[in-house]
Design an enzyme around this catalytic site. Structure first.
Site, mmCIF file in Angstrom:
data_model
loop_
_atom_site.group_PDB
_atom_site.id
_atom_site.type_symbol
_atom_site.label_atom_id
_atom_site.label_comp_id
_atom_site.label_asym_id
_atom_site.label_seq_id
_atom_site.Cartn_x
_atom_site.Cartn_y
_atom_site.Cartn_z
ATOM 1 N N ASP A 146 4.137 -0.430 11.246
ATOM 2 C CA ASP A 146 3.684 -1.807 11.410
ATOM 3 C C ASP A 146 4.393 -2.418 12.609
ATOM 4 O O ASP A 146 5.487 -1.977 12.982
ATOM 5 C CB ASP A 146 3.972 -2.636 10.155
ATOM 6 C CG ASP A 146 3.137 -3.918 10.120
ATOM 7 O OD1 ASP A 146 2.077 -3.903 9.462
ATOM 8 O OD2 ASP A 146 3.514 -4.916 10.762
ATOM 9 N N LYS A 185 -9.929 -1.340 7.407
ATOM 10 C CA LYS A 185 -10.297 -2.741 7.217
ATOM 11 C C LYS A 185 -11.052 -3.251 8.433
ATOM 12 O O LYS A 185 -10.666 -3.007 9.572
ATOM 13 C CB LYS A 185 -9.054 -3.607 6.976
ATOM 14 C CG LYS A 185 -9.398 -5.076 6.760
ATOM 15 C CD LYS A 185 -8.255 -5.864 6.162
ATOM 16 C CE LYS A 185 -7.162 -6.149 7.153
ATOM 17 N NZ LYS A 185 -6.093 -6.995 6.570
ATOM 18 N N TRP A 235 0.838 -1.204 0.000
ATOM 19 C CA TRP A 235 0.000 0.000 0.000
ATOM 20 C C TRP A 235 0.874 1.255 0.000
ATOM 21 O O TRP A 235 0.561 2.240 -0.685
ATOM 22 C CB TRP A 235 -0.947 -0.007 1.200
ATOM 23 C CG TRP A 235 -2.150 -0.891 0.993
ATOM 24 C CD1 TRP A 235 -2.243 -1.976 0.181
ATOM 25 C CD2 TRP A 235 -3.429 -0.749 1.619
ATOM 26 N NE1 TRP A 235 -3.491 -2.523 0.261
ATOM 27 C CE2 TRP A 235 -4.238 -1.806 1.128
ATOM 28 C CE3 TRP A 235 -3.955 0.148 2.544
ATOM 29 C CZ2 TRP A 235 -5.567 -1.961 1.538
ATOM 30 C CZ3 TRP A 235 -5.273 -0.015 2.956
ATOM 31 C CH2 TRP A 235 -6.075 -1.066 2.458
#
Length: 226
Positions: free
Chosen positions: A91, A171, A76
């Site tokens: 992350d 998400k 992404w």
């Protein structure tokens, strides 16, 4: 998407390979999105989910500040950089550097990590992307509640860092959107739930796409499809 692969590949069972790993390998070998991502130089097939959302909703504009949460393995961020955006990403796992993106390793839920992200943004974000997922238990109700909690945290952070008119992609697992839609519509002009074509058939994931952040971040001040 056409890849020219019509023959399904089956692997012989290897010594020491579990049934689940065997299935995963076969799925990878027979997934056209995996092959197309590799052919185009993307790190993961998930890039095609973002590409579809971007083309449908016009999310990523050249020069936009983009915050990528749950960035590993980096597809992404790759896509956003290619679109001409300035990317800050995070992350829990190490991410191989993406030229043009600032990536840190850490837990987004840690307030110190959130503060570091604000520093790296150096101003309000135009788009917040979250491909994060809460740890799955296999119990549908529990997983939905975990997705709702994580999604709510992401929306709260979006409220803090997005500029007026900004967009957010989160998400979720199917069912969690019902709890989050009222909050999204409170913060944004529009909100829709989308299941991109690249989503695997056995996946319960969906994406909440919220656009038109109302007002402006309290600390930062004051960046359509169908």
């Amino acid at each position: 998407m056409t890849t020219g692969r019509n023959v399904k590949t089956r692997l012989k069972t290897a010594k020491g390979r579990t049934v689940s790993s065997q299935r995963w390998l076969e799925r990878q070998l027979n997934d056209p999105y995996v092959h197309e991502a590799k052919r185009q130089g993307w790190r993961a097939r998930s890039v095609f989910k973002l590409k579809e959302l971007d083309e449908r909703f016009g999310l990523l504009k050249r020069g936009a500040r983009v915050l990528d949460l749950g960035a590993a393995p980096g597809s992404w961020s790759q896509y956003a950089v290619k679109r001409g955006c300035r990317v800050v990403a995070v992350d829990l796992q190490p991410v191989t550097p993406v030229p043009g993106a600032l990536i840190i390793e850490g837990d987004f839920l840690d307030s110190a990590v959130q503060e570091r992200l604000r520093e790296l943004l150096n101003g309000p974000a135009d788009v917040l992307l979250s491909d994060m997922a809460a740890a799955a238990t296999g119990q549908r109700a529990v997983d939905r509640l975990r997705a709702e909690a994580l999604g709510e945290t992401v929306l709260d952070f979006a409220c803090e860092v997005l500029t007026a008119g900004g967009s957010c992609v989160v998400k979720l697992v199917k069912g969690a959107e019902a709890a989050l839609m009222p909050k999204a519509l409170e913060l944004f002009q529009t909100a829709k739930v989308v299941r991109p074509k690249a989503t695997r058939a056995d996946s319960s994931e969906v994406f909440l796409v919220a656009r038109g952040r109302k007002g402006a971040p309290p600390a930062s001040g004051a960046g359509e499809g169908s």
